[in-house]
Design an enzyme around this catalytic site. Structure first.
Site, PDB file in Angstrom:
ATOM      1  N   ALA A   8     -11.593   5.669  -2.359  1.00 15.63           N
ATOM      2  CA  ALA A   8     -10.962   6.645  -3.256  1.00 15.63           C
ATOM      3  C   ALA A   8      -9.470   6.764  -2.944  1.00 15.63           C
ATOM      4  CB  ALA A   8     -11.669   7.988  -3.136  1.00 15.63           C
ATOM      5  N   ALA A  10      -5.443   5.036  -4.007  1.00 17.39           N
ATOM      6  CA  ALA A  10      -4.621   5.012  -5.216  1.00 17.39           C
ATOM      7  C   ALA A  10      -5.287   4.193  -6.333  1.00 17.39           C
ATOM      8  CB  ALA A  10      -3.241   4.455  -4.871  1.00 17.39           C
ATOM      9  N   ILE A  11      -5.710   2.983  -6.011  1.00 15.02           N
ATOM     10  CA  ILE A  11      -6.258   2.107  -7.059  1.00 15.02           C
ATOM     11  C   ILE A  11      -7.692   2.508  -7.417  1.00 15.02           C
ATOM     12  CG2 ILE A  11      -6.921  -0.294  -7.570  1.00 15.02           C
ATOM     13  CD1 ILE A  11      -3.878   0.286  -7.666  1.00 15.02           C
ATOM     14  N   LYS A 203       0.639 -12.750  -8.946  1.00 15.16           N
ATOM     15  CA  LYS A 203       0.827 -11.417  -8.377  1.00 15.16           C
ATOM     16  C   LYS A 203       1.315 -11.493  -6.938  1.00 15.16           C
ATOM     17  CE  LYS A 203       0.831  -7.113  -7.613  1.00 15.16           C
ATOM     18  NZ  LYS A 203      -0.188  -6.211  -7.211  1.00 15.16           N
TER      19      LYS A 203
END
Ligand SMILES: NC(=O)C1=CN([C@@H]2O[C@H](COP(=O)(O)OP(=O)(O)OC[C@H]3O[C@@H](n4cnc5c(N)ncnc54)[C@H](OP(=O)(O)O)[C@@H]3O)[C@@H](O)[C@H]2O)C=CC1
Ligand SMILES: CC(C)(CO)C(=O)C(=O)O
Length: 321
Positions: A8, A10-11, A203
């Site tokens: 749980a 940020a992402i 990325k």
């Protein structure tokens, strides 16, 4: 479709909030203050053009939750080997596991030829638990382009004007599974790809430059982009990184201008800088050391990356002592 988001941060919170808002059946593994806040007040996502709160079914462990169709791991790369035992009970014969993670993912060499062919990535899966026990046949790559930070327990701030998540099977030749297509149906920010390794490198080159320069200078992307000298270094990192990608068969288009545009508009402290400033471990293994390993094995020179990694390792050690 039952979905479990593990982590749980940020992402994990970004994806959970959006999926629940879209009507998906999502369960979340959280701990500490995050678990308490989310259980008491729900999960709030604040974005450039939105601010909403959703109720979430959050749990401290996977015990007794049964099996899921899709598990999204949203922990830092260095935490992944430690959650294998928690993942196994929720995996059924058809469960897909998407790792939303920056860097060279644990499944990268599955089904590949070459020096590391069919081996775990030792920097991110040192005991091979992910590779051998979770298994690349159920792994979905998940490349995240979305800038997020937890700003209070239960509150995630999104700082991207556009978010994107690319999902695709880790094993080349496998069809995109229904779970990935369903996610794309719920979230316009999700696209699917049968060539996930190209998305990984695309990325990763951005991360290598922005994590190194962001941490060494304590700056956001846009602050780095204001300095022509730093941009020159960023360019050198990207060009070395693209030679490493080419060594393992991935040609990354030299779209420097679009990457610079992303840097200029990025007012976010990259996740590695968030970790550095909070005194947490850094994802050096997945974002940098794994790339250096590939470079060395294939005889690619990475002088700029090597110099910056040495500086950052020294700085991180000095600041956490
Ligand atoms: N933040 C961003 O903008 C972006 C991040 N990424 C990548 O996404 C991945 C996730 O990053 P991010 O969300 O920022 O990371 P965070 O550190 O914000 O979140 C990780 C979460 O996982 C939790 N966690 C770790 N181990 C366990 C465990 N055993 N049981 C339960 N919870 C656990 C942590 O809990 P605790 O805090 O208690 O340790 C934390 O809440 C990383 O690979 C990152 O590089 C990619 C693009 C952008
Ligand atoms: C959003 C982005 C690209 C910023 O560098 C990122 O991946 C991170 O914060 O780790």
């Amino acid at each position: 479709m039952r979905i479990l988001v593990f982590g749980a941060g940020a992402i994990g919170c970004h994806l959970t909030a959006r999926l629940i808002k879209a009507g998906a059946d999502v369960h979340l593994i959280a701990r500490g203050q995050q678990l308490d806040a989310i259980t008491d007040r729900g999960l709030r996502l604040i974005g450039p053009q939105e601010d909403f709160t959703v109720p979430v079914r959050a749990y401290p462990s996977t015990a007794g939750l049964g099996q899921f169709d899709l598990v999204i791991t949203a922990v830092k790369a260095y935490s992944l080997p430690h959650i294998v035992n928690d993942l196994l009970p929720v995996l059924g014969a058809h469960t897909q596991v998407a790792s939303a993670v920056n860097g060279v993912p644990w499944w990268y060499f599955a089904g590949q030829k070459g020096v590391f062919g069919n081996q775990p990535v030792k920097r991110v899966d040192p005991g091979g638990g992910l590779f051998h026990r979770v298994g690349a046949d159920r792994a979905l790559g998940c490349v995240v382009l979305s800038a997020n930070e937890l700003v209070a327990p239960g509150v995630v701030q999104n700082r991207s004007s556009s978010n994107s998540f690319v999902l695709g099977p880790a094993l080349e030749g496998l069809a995109v599974p229904a779970q990935a297509s369903q996610l794309a149906h719920w979230l316009p920010s999700v696209t699917v790809s049968e060539h996930i390794r190209a998305a990984v490198w695309h990325k990763l080159l951005l991360n290598m430059g922005s994590s190194l320069l962001g941490c060494l200078t304590h700056s956001t992307g846009s602050q780095v982009a204001q300095s022509p000298a730093l941009l020159g270094v960023f360019e050198a990192v990207m060009s070395e990184g693209s030679r490493v990608a080419a060594a393992v068969g991935v040609q990354v288009p030299p779209d420097l201008e679009s990457r610079l545009a992303r840097m200029r508009s990025n007012h976010h402290r990259c996740s590695m800088l968030q970790d550095l400033e909070a005194g947490r471990p850094l994802e050096l293994d997945s974002q940098l050391l794994a790339v250096q390993d590939i470079a060395r094995a294939y005889g690619v020179s990475t002088t700029t990356i090597d110099t910056l990694v040495a500086l950052l390792q020294f700085k991180a050690a000095a600041e956490t002592n």
